[in-house]
Design an enzyme around this catalytic site. Structure first.
Site, PDB file in Angstrom:
ATOM      1  N   ARG A 156      -8.931  11.658  12.672  1.00  0.00           N
ATOM      2  CA  ARG A 156      -7.476  11.478  12.819  1.00  0.00           C
ATOM      3  C   ARG A 156      -6.743  12.823  12.715  1.00  0.00           C
ATOM      4  NH1 ARG A 156      -5.599   6.505   9.239  1.00  0.00           N
ATOM      5  NH2 ARG A 156      -3.659   6.932  10.365  1.00  0.00           N
ATOM      6  N   ARG A 189      -7.213  -3.550  10.100  1.00  0.00           N
ATOM      7  CA  ARG A 189      -6.186  -4.391  10.762  1.00  0.00           C
ATOM      8  C   ARG A 189      -6.724  -5.031  12.043  1.00  0.00           C
ATOM      9  NH1 ARG A 189      -2.238  -3.402   7.197  1.00  0.00           N
ATOM     10  NH2 ARG A 189      -1.697  -1.238   6.726  1.00  0.00           N
ATOM     11  N   GLY A 217      -5.491   7.502   5.542  1.00  0.00           N
ATOM     12  CA  GLY A 217      -4.643   8.557   6.097  1.00  0.00           C
ATOM     13  C   GLY A 217      -3.468   8.861   5.190  1.00  0.00           C
ATOM     14  N   ASP A 219       2.311  -0.950  12.021  1.00  0.00           N
ATOM     15  CA  ASP A 219       1.018  -1.486  11.563  1.00  0.00           C
ATOM     16  C   ASP A 219       0.828  -2.960  11.946  1.00  0.00           C
ATOM     17  OD1 ASP A 219       0.375   0.953  10.456  1.00  0.00           O
ATOM     18  OD2 ASP A 219       1.094   0.431   8.456  1.00  0.00           O
ATOM     19  N   LYS A 274       0.840  -1.208   0.000  1.00  0.00           N
ATOM     20  CA  LYS A 274       0.000   0.000   0.000  1.00  0.00           C
ATOM     21  C   LYS A 274       0.875   1.258   0.000  1.00  0.00           C
ATOM     22  CE  LYS A 274      -2.780   0.399   3.767  1.00  0.00           C
ATOM     23  NZ  LYS A 274      -2.817   1.768   4.312  1.00  0.00           N
ATOM     24  N   SER A 275       1.860   1.298   0.869  1.00  0.00           N
ATOM     25  CA  SER A 275       2.704   2.505   0.960  1.00  0.00           C
ATOM     26  C   SER A 275       3.416   2.770  -0.368  1.00  0.00           C
ATOM     27  CB  SER A 275       3.765   2.323   2.055  1.00  0.00           C
ATOM     28  OG  SER A 275       3.163   2.307   3.317  1.00  0.00           O
TER      29      SER A 275
HETATM   30  C1  S3P Z   1       2.422   4.910   6.154  1.00  0.00           C
HETATM   31  C2  S3P Z   1       3.011   5.325   7.320  1.00  0.00           C
HETATM   32  C3  S3P Z   1       2.542   4.914   8.648  1.00  0.00           C
HETATM   33  C4  S3P Z   1       1.650   3.678   8.571  1.00  0.00           C
HETATM   34  C5  S3P Z   1       0.626   3.783   7.480  1.00  0.00           C
HETATM   35  C6  S3P Z   1       1.288   3.976   6.129  1.00  0.00           C
HETATM   36  C7  S3P Z   1       2.952   5.429   4.889  1.00  0.00           C
HETATM   37  O1  S3P Z   1       1.795   5.965   9.214  1.00  0.00           O
HETATM   38  O2  S3P Z   1       1.013   3.465   9.818  1.00  0.00           O
HETATM   39  O3  S3P Z   1      -0.178   2.620   7.438  1.00  0.00           O
HETATM   40  O4  S3P Z   1       2.646   4.865   3.817  1.00  0.00           O
HETATM   41  O5  S3P Z   1       3.704   6.416   4.917  1.00  0.00           O
HETATM   42  P1  S3P Z   1       2.504   7.209   9.987  1.00  0.00           P
HETATM   43  O6  S3P Z   1       3.396   7.857   9.034  1.00  0.00           O
HETATM   44  O7  S3P Z   1       1.381   8.099  10.401  1.00  0.00           O
HETATM   45  O8  S3P Z   1       3.212   6.582  11.153  1.00  0.00           O
END
Ligand code: S3P
Length: 427
Positions: free
Chosen positions: A111, A385, A83, A309, A11-12
């Site tokens: 959030r 999750r 997010g 995560d 996903k990231s």
């Molecule tokens: C992510 C960063 C993390 C992670 C999220 C994906 C990203 O969040 O928890 O699922 O893709 O940069 P934070 O940057 O808020 O810690």
């Protein structure tokens, strides 16, 4: 559970590949992109700002608009539950002379957005948000924006990446300093698309990322590896269901993502990596997990960023280990798709586990392998999750667990239930 499976694309990495392809001059091809709802939110938002995206078999072809070339969207950008979409795209828009309104579901609207809004305001963005700096939020970008040096007050790859994206269309050098290293997919992807960035580590161990804005990006073909965060549920399921042996192929093993493997290794888990290779600047491997006894461990706060995560899945494994697990330094879990400390403590306690929150730590006294009693109906709070972790707990329970909403798994892992069923029935 037995078999060999693949999980959806990371996903990231997917969000970042889409966004940078959307800014490149020319057409990029992305294979292995997740079909999850979160990545789709980023894809639709980019389309609304002029990026051309078309599916071509197993790939997505993305024709970028050039750095600084985004168009004002006609309507609000719907970030859904994501997010990462919201924070990364806020950064992207901040250095364009356009206005965009960001909306999201109830979870996302609760959030914190101040962590990204504050530095983007310092770069010149005008942001009007719901009280407490929440979505819905309207952002008017500034071009040219103002380069800044920003030290991250919270360990957040989302905030880091948002600022680096804003920096792309900002003259001069923007510097982001992270005292605690977070996932570096953004930096790797920026380098692959030709951004001018330099990374160093200072005497205190803080990472400094300097990006000189104003240059063009060239298109790039990206093969997205399998999402370690999705593989985590399959791995933990195999560890706790007697007789299991499962292999997940082609999973990203970037060290900033695999803290769970460090924790599980310390707990005595039988996990092996094979066929390690590099794919598009990211390390990938096939991961095999086998059932066996686990031992509770003290998991220091220094592990938190690398397994942020994966704590929900880790809690499930710890609840079946022998002895006490203390997972420390978990305040950030309160700000995820739900308050994951509270949601997981309640769900596991209702299933018969001995679990308690003390300050920012989770204390779990494991059963030594005795299955969860189960029987309870679990409130996921719409958090994918939490839902998948508790489905995994159900596999190792006497009476099963009932989950109020498993559909939310599609946020990151479409096909989760089918995949688990295939592994359990061996079909
Ligand atoms: C992510 C960063 C993390 C992670 C999220 C994906 C990203 O969040 O928890 O699922 O893709 O940069 P934070 O940057 O808020 O810690």
């Amino acid at each position: 559970m037995r078999g060999t499976v693949r999980v959806p694309g990371d996903k990231s990495i997917g969000h970042r590949a889409l966004i940078l392809a959307g800014l490149a001059i020319g057409t990029s091809r992305i294979t292995g992109l997740s079909d999850g709802a979160d990545v789709a939110a980023t894809r639709r938002a980019l389309a609304a700002m002029g990026v051309r995206l078309a599916r071509d078999g197993a790939s997505w072809c993305v024709r970028g608009v050039g750095v600084g070339g985004l168009l004002p969207p006609a309507g609000a950008l719907d970030m859904g539950n994501s997010g990462t979409s919201a924070r990364l795209l806020m950064g992207l828009v901040a250095s364009h002379a356009i206005t965009a309104t960001f909306v999201g579901d109830a979870s996302l609207s609760a959030r914190p957005m101040a962590r990204v809004a504050e530095p983007l305001r310092a770069m010149g963005a005008d942001i009007v948000a719901a009280p407490g700096t929440h979505l819905p939020l309207t952002l008017r970008g500034l071009a040219p924006a103002i380069a800044l040096t920003y030290r991250l007050p919270v360990a957040s790859a989302q905030v880091k990446t948002a600022l680096l994206l804003a920096a792309l269309n900002t003259p001069g050098v923007t510097r982001v300093v992270e005292p605690v290293a977070t996932r570096d997919h953004g930096e790797r992807m920026l380098a692959a698309f030709g951004a001018d960035l330099a990374i160093s580590t200072d005497a205190d161990g803080a990472r400094h990322i300097a990006l000189r804005g104003g240059g063009d990006l060239h298109p790039c073909d990206v093969a997205v590896p399998g999402d370690f965060s999705s593989a985590a549920f399959v791995i933990v399921a195999a560890l706790i269901v007697p007789g299991s042996e499962v292999t997940v192929t082609g999973v990203g093993i970037n060290p900033r993502r695999t803290g769970l493997l460090t924790a599980l290794a310390a707990m005595g888990a039988d996990i092996t990596l094979a066929n390690e290779r590099g794919v598009a600047g990211e390390a990938v491997a096939d991961i095999t997990a086998r059932h066996g006894p686990l031992t509770g461990r003290d998991l220091p706060a220094t592990l938190a960023a690398d397994m942020i995560d994966e704590y929900p899945a880790l809690f499930v494994a710890a609840a079946l280990a022998k002895g006490r697990t203390v997972a420390r330094g978990l305040d950030e879990l309160r700000h995820k798709e739900s308050d994951r400390l509270a949601a997981m403590a309640a769900a596991l306690a209702a299933s018969g586990a001995a679990i308690a929150i003390e300050g920012d730590d989770m204390i779990i006294d494991g059963s030594g392998g005795t299955p969860f009693v189960g029987g309870a109906k679990i409130a996921t709070h719409g958090d994918h999750r939490v839902a998948m972790s508790m489905a995994v707990a159900g596999l190792a329970s006497r009476d099963g667990v009932r989950i109020d909403d498993l559909a939310c798994a599609a946020t990151s892992f479409p096909g989760f239930a089918d995949l688990i069923e295939r592994l359990t029935t061996g079909s």
